[in-house]
Enzyme design. Sequence first.
Site, PDB file in Angstrom:
ATOM      1  CB  CYS A 170       0.815   6.242   3.297  1.00  0.00           C
ATOM      2  SG  CYS A 170      -0.717   6.365   2.341  1.00  0.00           S
ATOM      3  CB  THR A 171      -1.237  11.669   3.505  1.00  0.00           C
ATOM      4  OG1 THR A 171      -1.672  11.289   2.184  1.00  0.00           O
ATOM      5  CG2 THR A 171       0.077  12.425   3.410  1.00  0.00           C
ATOM      6  CG  HIS A 172      -4.912   7.205   2.290  1.00  0.00           C
ATOM      7  ND1 HIS A 172      -4.206   7.800   1.272  1.00  0.00           N
ATOM      8  CD2 HIS A 172      -6.188   7.086   1.838  1.00  0.00           C
ATOM      9  CE1 HIS A 172      -5.016   8.032   0.250  1.00  0.00           C
ATOM     10  NE2 HIS A 172      -6.223   7.605   0.568  1.00  0.00           N
TER      11      HIS A 172
ATOM     12  CB  CYS B 142       0.109  12.251  -2.217  1.00  0.00           C
ATOM     13  SG  CYS B 142       0.288  10.590  -2.893  1.00  0.00           S
TER      14      CYS B 142
ATOM     15  CG  ASP C 168      -3.781  11.793  -1.091  1.00  0.00           C
ATOM     16  OD1 ASP C 168      -2.676  11.353  -1.425  1.00  0.00           O
ATOM     17  OD2 ASP C 168      -4.625  11.090  -0.490  1.00  0.00           O
TER      18      ASP C 168
ATOM     19  CB  THR D 180       2.610   7.682  -3.719  1.00  0.00           C
ATOM     20  OG1 THR D 180       2.246   6.948  -2.546  1.00  0.00           O
ATOM     21  CG2 THR D 180       2.942   6.724  -4.831  1.00  0.00           C
TER      22      THR D 180
HETATM   23  N1  DGL Z   1      -1.917   9.057   0.383  1.00  0.00           N
HETATM   24  C1  DGL Z   1      -0.906   8.640  -0.488  1.00  0.00           C
HETATM   25  C2  DGL Z   1       0.491   8.663   0.070  1.00  0.00           C
HETATM   26  O1  DGL Z   1       0.763   9.395   0.967  1.00  0.00           O
HETATM   27  C3  DGL Z   1      -1.169   7.645  -1.567  1.00  0.00           C
HETATM   28  C4  DGL Z   1      -1.928   6.402  -1.301  1.00  0.00           C
HETATM   29  C5  DGL Z   1      -2.280   5.725  -2.608  1.00  0.00           C
HETATM   30  O2  DGL Z   1      -2.960   6.336  -3.414  1.00  0.00           O
HETATM   31  O3  DGL Z   1      -1.813   4.592  -2.819  1.00  0.00           O
HETATM   32  O4  DGL Z   1       1.366   7.986  -0.408  1.00  0.00           O
END
Ligand code: DGL
Length: 272
Positions: free
Chosen positions: A185-187, A74, A11, A76
């Site tokens: 988003c995985t965050h 991720c 990620d 994105t």
């Molecule tokens: N964790 C990511 C996602 O799922 C990307 C977040 C980022 O770097 O902007 O999209």
Amino acid sequence: MLSESPLGVYDSGVGGLSVLRAIRDALPHEPLLYVADSAHVPYGEKTQEFVEQRACAIADYFVSRQARAMVVACNTATAAAIALLRRRHPALIIIGVEPAIKPAAHLTHSGVIGVFATTGTLASPKFAALAQREAPEVRILLRPCPQWVRLVEQGVLSGPEAEAAVRAPVAELRQAGADVLVLGCTHFPFLRDEIQAAAGPGVPLLETGAPVARRLRHQLQERGLLRGQGPAELRLETTGSANALGELASRLLGQPLGAAATPERWRGLPRD
Ligand code: DGL
């Protein structure tokens, strides 16, 4: 030292650990190599070319480590680069993550769903195609939340700052009628408690770690690549600060963990 042939998971930063958590539950005997591309986080506002370049560098690194599979943890990077990665490494199992639009479309009663993700994911043709394919009858409200990525990277998962950052975007989509919210988003699963509090009890918050882990398991099984026994091994690497990743990952996964630097060749230029 990690056994040969790990499963590679990556990620832009620590967000993919929400997917790694599910992979560890589903595949407890697999050696896992997690790469956080922390030198280049966030990806959300970067160009497609840049995110592709980083995806290719990390895929090449995993191949150099004899990885049996790569999980692009991720949204994105999946939206920007998964097609390119599959052309570049046709023999490698490559699994991406996409916002849970299909289950959200099944769950909604109001006919309105809300999606929180990065600007890059929401603007991508891949996301538009997913929405059209899986939820043509549903109204989909989109909300980019780059600030949420920053908070998670800083380890701010609860408290007044996190609460304030989450409150307005969630209230906006709830008031517009969304009765299911997609964490695209995985965050964002690391802010789940705050998001749930703002959304109200019982509002489904959908993430994709578990289905991704199941797909990975299935593909490994199909090719006879599944490891049925052996210790759980996890190596964390980063293109940024190893100490910072070790500390944050320990908090996010709830166990003491160390991290190491990804070899320089794969880290990319700081000016990237
Ligand atoms: N964790 C990511 C996602 O799922 C990307 C977040 C980022 O770097 O902007 O999209």
